[in-house]
Design a protein around this motif. Structure first.
Motif, PDB file in Angstrom:
ATOM      1  N   LYS A  58       0.820  -1.213   0.000  1.00 25.70           N
ATOM      2  CA  LYS A  58       0.000   0.000   0.000  1.00 25.70           C
ATOM      3  C   LYS A  58       0.854   1.264   0.000  1.00 25.70           C
ATOM      4  O   LYS A  58       0.345   2.358  -0.248  1.00 25.70           O
ATOM      5  N   TYR A  59       2.135   1.125   0.293  1.00 27.74           N
ATOM      6  CA  TYR A  59       3.013   2.276   0.431  1.00 27.74           C
ATOM      7  C   TYR A  59       4.239   2.092  -0.462  1.00 27.74           C
ATOM      8  O   TYR A  59       4.581   0.998  -0.871  1.00 27.74           O
ATOM      9  N   ASP A  60       4.907   3.175  -0.734  1.00 33.75           N
ATOM     10  CA  ASP A  60       6.130   3.119  -1.536  1.00 33.75           C
ATOM     11  C   ASP A  60       7.299   2.789  -0.611  1.00 33.75           C
ATOM     12  O   ASP A  60       8.175   3.621  -0.369  1.00 33.75           O
ATOM     13  N   MET A  61       7.290   1.581  -0.076  1.00 37.78           N
ATOM     14  CA  MET A  61       8.291   1.183   0.910  1.00 37.78           C
ATOM     15  C   MET A  61       8.708  -0.263   0.667  1.00 37.78           C
ATOM     16  O   MET A  61       7.865  -1.150   0.541  1.00 37.78           O
ATOM     17  N   ILE A  62       9.999  -0.495   0.598  1.00 37.72           N
ATOM     18  CA  ILE A  62      10.518  -1.854   0.499  1.00 37.72           C
ATOM     19  C   ILE A  62      10.608  -2.434   1.898  1.00 37.72           C
ATOM     20  O   ILE A  62      11.164  -1.806   2.805  1.00 37.72           O
ATOM     21  N   VAL A  63      10.049  -3.622   2.092  1.00 45.26           N
ATOM     22  CA  VAL A  63      10.204  -4.347   3.353  1.00 45.26           C
ATOM     23  C   VAL A  63      10.951  -5.647   3.064  1.00 45.26           C
ATOM     24  O   VAL A  63      10.476  -6.489   2.301  1.00 45.26           O
ATOM     25  N   ILE A  64      12.117  -5.775   3.648  1.00 44.57           N
ATOM     26  CA  ILE A  64      12.953  -6.954   3.462  1.00 44.57           C
ATOM     27  C   ILE A  64      12.677  -7.938   4.596  1.00 44.57           C
ATOM     28  O   ILE A  64      12.737  -7.564   5.773  1.00 44.57           O
ATOM     29  N   PRO A  65      12.355  -9.183   4.283  1.00 43.64           N
ATOM     30  CA  PRO A  65      12.122 -10.182   5.335  1.00 43.64           C
ATOM     31  C   PRO A  65      13.408 -10.488   6.091  1.00 43.64           C
ATOM     32  O   PRO A  65      14.466 -10.690   5.488  1.00 43.64           O
ATOM     33  N   GLY A  66      13.312 -10.514   7.417  1.00 44.04           N
ATOM     34  CA  GLY A  66      14.508 -10.802   8.200  1.00 44.04           C
ATOM     35  C   GLY A  66      14.161 -11.393   9.555  1.00 44.04           C
ATOM     36  O   GLY A  66      13.003 -11.645   9.884  1.00 44.04           O
ATOM     37  N   GLU A  73      25.828 -19.364  21.453  1.00 38.72           N
ATOM     38  CA  GLU A  73      26.796 -18.568  22.211  1.00 38.72           C
ATOM     39  C   GLU A  73      26.201 -17.251  22.702  1.00 38.72           C
ATOM     40  O   GLU A  73      26.921 -16.409  23.239  1.00 38.72           O
ATOM     41  N   GLU A  74      24.899 -17.057  22.480  1.00 41.76           N
ATOM     42  CA  GLU A  74      24.189 -15.817  22.800  1.00 41.76           C
ATOM     43  C   GLU A  74      24.756 -14.642  22.014  1.00 41.76           C
ATOM     44  O   GLU A  74      24.854 -13.514  22.509  1.00 41.76           O
ATOM     45  N   VAL A  75      25.093 -14.915  20.765  1.00 42.25           N
ATOM     46  CA  VAL A  75      25.476 -13.885  19.803  1.00 42.25           C
ATOM     47  C   VAL A  75      24.253 -13.555  18.967  1.00 42.25           C
ATOM     48  O   VAL A  75      23.564 -14.452  18.476  1.00 42.25           O
ATOM     49  N   HIS A  76      23.975 -12.266  18.801  1.00 37.87           N
ATOM     50  CA  HIS A  76      22.865 -11.848  17.961  1.00 37.87           C
ATOM     51  C   HIS A  76      23.321 -11.768  16.509  1.00 37.87           C
ATOM     52  O   HIS A  76      24.319 -11.111  16.192  1.00 37.87           O
ATOM     53  N   LEU A  77      22.568 -12.429  15.652  1.00 31.80           N
ATOM     54  CA  LEU A  77      22.886 -12.503  14.227  1.00 31.80           C
ATOM     55  C   LEU A  77      21.650 -12.131  13.423  1.00 31.80           C
ATOM     56  O   LEU A  77      20.591 -12.732  13.583  1.00 31.80           O
ATOM     57  N   LEU A  78      21.787 -11.125  12.558  1.00 30.91           N
ATOM     58  CA  LEU A  78      20.711 -10.805  11.631  1.00 30.91           C
ATOM     59  C   LEU A  78      20.782 -11.759  10.444  1.00 30.91           C
ATOM     60  O   LEU A  78      21.864 -12.140   9.998  1.00 30.91           O
ATOM     61  N   ALA A  79      19.615 -12.121   9.939  1.00 28.39           N
ATOM     62  CA  ALA A  79      19.520 -12.861   8.684  1.00 28.39           C
ATOM     63  C   ALA A  79      18.500 -12.133   7.821  1.00 28.39           C
ATOM     64  O   ALA A  79      17.363 -11.926   8.251  1.00 28.39           O
ATOM     65  N   LEU A  80      18.919 -11.719   6.631  1.00 31.05           N
ATOM     66  CA  LEU A  80      18.034 -11.038   5.690  1.00 31.05           C
ATOM     67  C   LEU A  80      17.782 -11.964   4.514  1.00 31.05           C
ATOM     68  O   LEU A  80      18.706 -12.600   4.002  1.00 31.05           O
ATOM     69  N   PHE A  81      16.524 -12.001   4.060  1.00 29.63           N
ATOM     70  CA  PHE A  81      16.119 -12.929   3.015  1.00 29.63           C
ATOM     71  C   PHE A  81      15.534 -12.183   1.821  1.00 29.63           C
ATOM     72  O   PHE A  81      15.001 -11.083   1.948  1.00 29.63           O
ATOM     73  N   ASN A  83      12.970 -13.226   0.045  1.00 31.06           N
ATOM     74  CA  ASN A  83      11.523 -13.398  -0.067  1.00 31.06           C
ATOM     75  C   ASN A  83      10.986 -14.178   1.133  1.00 31.06           C
ATOM     76  O   ASN A  83      11.752 -14.691   1.962  1.00 31.06           O
ATOM     77  N   LEU A  84       9.666 -14.263   1.191  1.00 34.92           N
ATOM     78  CA  LEU A  84       9.014 -14.957   2.302  1.00 34.92           C
ATOM     79  C   LEU A  84       9.259 -16.455   2.273  1.00 34.92           C
ATOM     80  O   LEU A  84       9.252 -17.106   3.325  1.00 34.92           O
ATOM     81  N   THR A  85       9.466 -17.008   1.099  1.00 29.73           N
ATOM     82  CA  THR A  85       9.719 -18.451   0.990  1.00 29.73           C
ATOM     83  C   THR A  85      11.001 -18.822   1.730  1.00 29.73           C
ATOM     84  O   THR A  85      11.040 -19.801   2.487  1.00 29.73           O
ATOM     85  N   GLN A  86      12.053 -18.038   1.536  1.00 30.06           N
ATOM     86  CA  GLN A  86      13.306 -18.282   2.255  1.00 30.06           C
ATOM     87  C   GLN A  86      13.110 -18.101   3.747  1.00 30.06           C
ATOM     88  O   GLN A  86      13.599 -18.906   4.550  1.00 30.06           O
ATOM     89  N   ALA A  87      12.390 -17.055   4.139  1.00 29.39           N
ATOM     90  CA  ALA A  87      12.145 -16.804   5.562  1.00 29.39           C
ATOM     91  C   ALA A  87      11.365 -17.948   6.188  1.00 29.39           C
ATOM     92  O   ALA A  87      11.638 -18.359   7.328  1.00 29.39           O
ATOM     93  N   ALA A  88      10.394 -18.482   5.451  1.00 27.20           N
ATOM     94  CA  ALA A  88       9.590 -19.599   5.972  1.00 27.20           C
ATOM     95  C   ALA A  88      10.439 -20.845   6.176  1.00 27.20           C
ATOM     96  O   ALA A  88      10.238 -21.598   7.138  1.00 27.20           O
TER      97      ALA A  88
END
Length: 236
Positions: A58-66, A73-81, A83-88
């Motif tokens: 609805k908006y001119d905004m890119i939303v990247i699944p992550g 080890e209680e290390v925070h790690l971002l994962a960016l995908f 598409n939703l298929t990869q995220a699923a």
């Protein structure tokens, strides 16, 4: 073309986030602040991504699944995908490796899943801020296998970061990008860890409330406003 991005934003599914971090509120705030793209990266869950992607239409905004993963080890790690298929596919891994501990809402906060109208459809019952059973190396390998981009989060922080918990970034991890905070003294950090010059750096807000979402603080080069291109530029 330079694109303004904030690639580390939590929704109300993360127990430490404000309850008004809903799809419409977050995307409209990002738009008001002049951003071109955001990534939704809740703790150990991708369950709000579908509604965010629907609202983004609805908006001119890119939303990247992550997602923001807490490794063994209680290390925070971002994962960016891409598409939703990869995220699923990665959610299937999280479902197996995240401990089945009930969330205490009074202690940790709510974990809300929203629909595209910002209605709460579920208060997710299993605590999402626990560490999964996979090591950092195992987690990175799984993210890459699926086609995602692994990014150690807020590496300059004194807790839950790869440098604070492990002391260094091993070249065997096959990483290409790291995240630093907006307050990072990067010159000092790079003197202590000279190998950081080999990695691309992103700066993100790690927003848990609407007010802390970035404005046009961090820019990356892009030829078009496409999620796949943003990720490809990050990883090359």
């Amino acid at each position: 073309m330079m694109l303004a991005v904030d690639l580390h934003i939590h929704s109300g599914l993360s127990p430490c986030s404000d309850n008004d971090m809903t799809p419409n509120n977050v995307i409209r705030m990002a738009q008001l602040k002049g951003l071109d793209a955001i990534a939704i990266t809740d703790h150990n869950s991708t369950r709000n991504l579908q509604s965010f992607l629907k609202v983004s239409e609805k908006y001119d905004m890119i939303v990247i699944p992550g997602v923001e993963i807490t490794t063994k080890e209680e290390v925070h790690l971002l994962a960016l995908f891409h598409n939703l298929t990869q995220a699923a596919k990665f959610q299937e891994i999280l479902d197996v490796t995240l401990p089945k501990i009930n969330n205490n809402t009074k202690l940790f906060g709510n974990q809300y899943i929203y629909d595209e109208e910002d209605n709460i459809v579920e208060d997710y019952s299993k605590l999402l801020i626990s560490a999964i059973s996979l090591t950092l190396k195992e987690t990175i390998d799984e993210v890459i296998k699926i086609g995602g981009i692994p990014i150690p989060a807020h590496i300059d922080r004194h807790s839950f970061s790869i440098l604070s918990n492990l002391g260094f970034i091993s070249p065997e991890l096959n990483l290409k990008v790291v995240e630093i905070t907006s307050t990072c003294d990067y010159i000092r950090l790079a003197k202590k860890h000279p190998y950081l010059c080999d990695y691309k750096k992103i700066i993100s807000s790690d927003a848990h409330g609407l007010g802390t979402i970035f404005e046009r603080n961090f820019l990356i080069e892009g030829f078009s406003k496409e999620a796949s291109e943003i990720l490809s530029n990050l990883h090359t």
